[in-house]
Design a protein around this motif. Sequence first.
Motif, PDB file in Angstrom:
ATOM      1  N   TYR A  34     -17.954   0.327  39.453  1.00 54.39           N
ATOM      2  CA  TYR A  34     -18.301   0.857  38.135  1.00 54.39           C
ATOM      3  C   TYR A  34     -19.429   0.031  37.517  1.00 54.39           C
ATOM      4  O   TYR A  34     -20.382   0.567  36.947  1.00 54.39           O
ATOM      5  CB  TYR A  34     -17.059   0.829  37.247  1.00 54.39           C
ATOM      6  CG  TYR A  34     -17.258   1.406  35.874  1.00 54.39           C
ATOM      7  CD1 TYR A  34     -17.258   2.782  35.682  1.00 54.39           C
ATOM      8  CD2 TYR A  34     -17.426   0.576  34.769  1.00 54.39           C
ATOM      9  CE1 TYR A  34     -17.431   3.317  34.418  1.00 54.39           C
ATOM     10  CE2 TYR A  34     -17.596   1.102  33.510  1.00 54.39           C
ATOM     11  CZ  TYR A  34     -17.601   2.472  33.338  1.00 54.39           C
ATOM     12  OH  TYR A  34     -17.784   2.991  32.084  1.00 54.39           O
ATOM     13  N   TRP A  35     -19.336  -1.281  37.632  1.00 57.51           N
ATOM     14  CA  TRP A  35     -20.328  -2.192  37.084  1.00 57.51           C
ATOM     15  C   TRP A  35     -21.677  -2.008  37.783  1.00 57.51           C
ATOM     16  O   TRP A  35     -22.721  -1.886  37.143  1.00 57.51           O
ATOM     17  CB  TRP A  35     -19.798  -3.615  37.237  1.00 57.51           C
ATOM     18  CG  TRP A  35     -20.680  -4.709  36.768  1.00 57.51           C
ATOM     19  CD1 TRP A  35     -21.493  -4.701  35.673  1.00 57.51           C
ATOM     20  CD2 TRP A  35     -20.832  -5.988  37.379  1.00 57.51           C
ATOM     21  NE1 TRP A  35     -22.138  -5.916  35.576  1.00 57.51           N
ATOM     22  CE2 TRP A  35     -21.749  -6.723  36.601  1.00 57.51           C
ATOM     23  CE3 TRP A  35     -20.271  -6.586  38.493  1.00 57.51           C
ATOM     24  CZ2 TRP A  35     -22.119  -8.015  36.928  1.00 57.51           C
ATOM     25  CZ3 TRP A  35     -20.639  -7.878  38.798  1.00 57.51           C
ATOM     26  CH2 TRP A  35     -21.553  -8.573  38.028  1.00 57.51           C
ATOM     27  N   VAL A  36     -21.662  -1.983  39.114  1.00 56.10           N
ATOM     28  CA  VAL A  36     -22.899  -1.838  39.877  1.00 56.10           C
ATOM     29  C   VAL A  36     -23.514  -0.465  39.635  1.00 56.10           C
ATOM     30  O   VAL A  36     -24.729  -0.338  39.438  1.00 56.10           O
ATOM     31  CB  VAL A  36     -22.641  -2.085  41.379  1.00 56.10           C
ATOM     32  CG1 VAL A  36     -23.851  -1.723  42.210  1.00 56.10           C
ATOM     33  CG2 VAL A  36     -22.243  -3.529  41.611  1.00 56.10           C
ATOM     34  N   GLY A  37     -22.698   0.576  39.625  1.00 52.24           N
ATOM     35  CA  GLY A  37     -23.198   1.930  39.378  1.00 52.24           C
ATOM     36  C   GLY A  37     -23.821   2.056  38.007  1.00 52.24           C
ATOM     37  O   GLY A  37     -24.890   2.661  37.837  1.00 52.24           O
ATOM     38  N   GLY A  38     -23.193   1.487  37.004  1.00 47.63           N
ATOM     39  CA  GLY A  38     -23.750   1.525  35.650  1.00 47.63           C
ATOM     40  C   GLY A  38     -25.064   0.781  35.557  1.00 47.63           C
ATOM     41  O   GLY A  38     -26.004   1.225  34.889  1.00 47.63           O
ATOM     42  N   ALA A  39     -25.157  -0.355  36.230  1.00 46.20           N
ATOM     43  CA  ALA A  39     -26.399  -1.130  36.217  1.00 46.20           C
ATOM     44  C   ALA A  39     -27.520  -0.346  36.898  1.00 46.20           C
ATOM     45  O   ALA A  39     -28.665  -0.345  36.423  1.00 46.20           O
ATOM     46  CB  ALA A  39     -26.191  -2.471  36.912  1.00 46.20           C
TER      47      ALA A  39
END
Length: 58
Positions: A34-39
């Motif tokens: 979720y963190w990597v995708g959002g970034a």
Amino acid sequence: MFDFDQYLGFLAFLGILTLGFWLMIFLVTFVIPYWVGGALIERLKEIREEKKAKRLNA
């Protein structure tokens, strides 16, 4: 085999180990993607805005 204190310590160890295992599963399968995708999505938006600003200024 075990005294009562050792038994409680062993149960505490198993509980902490189990909590750590499920926390790692949760982090690896949900939080980090979720963190990597959002970034990545935010970075792509920034790149698009930069291209749009260059086209309007040129």
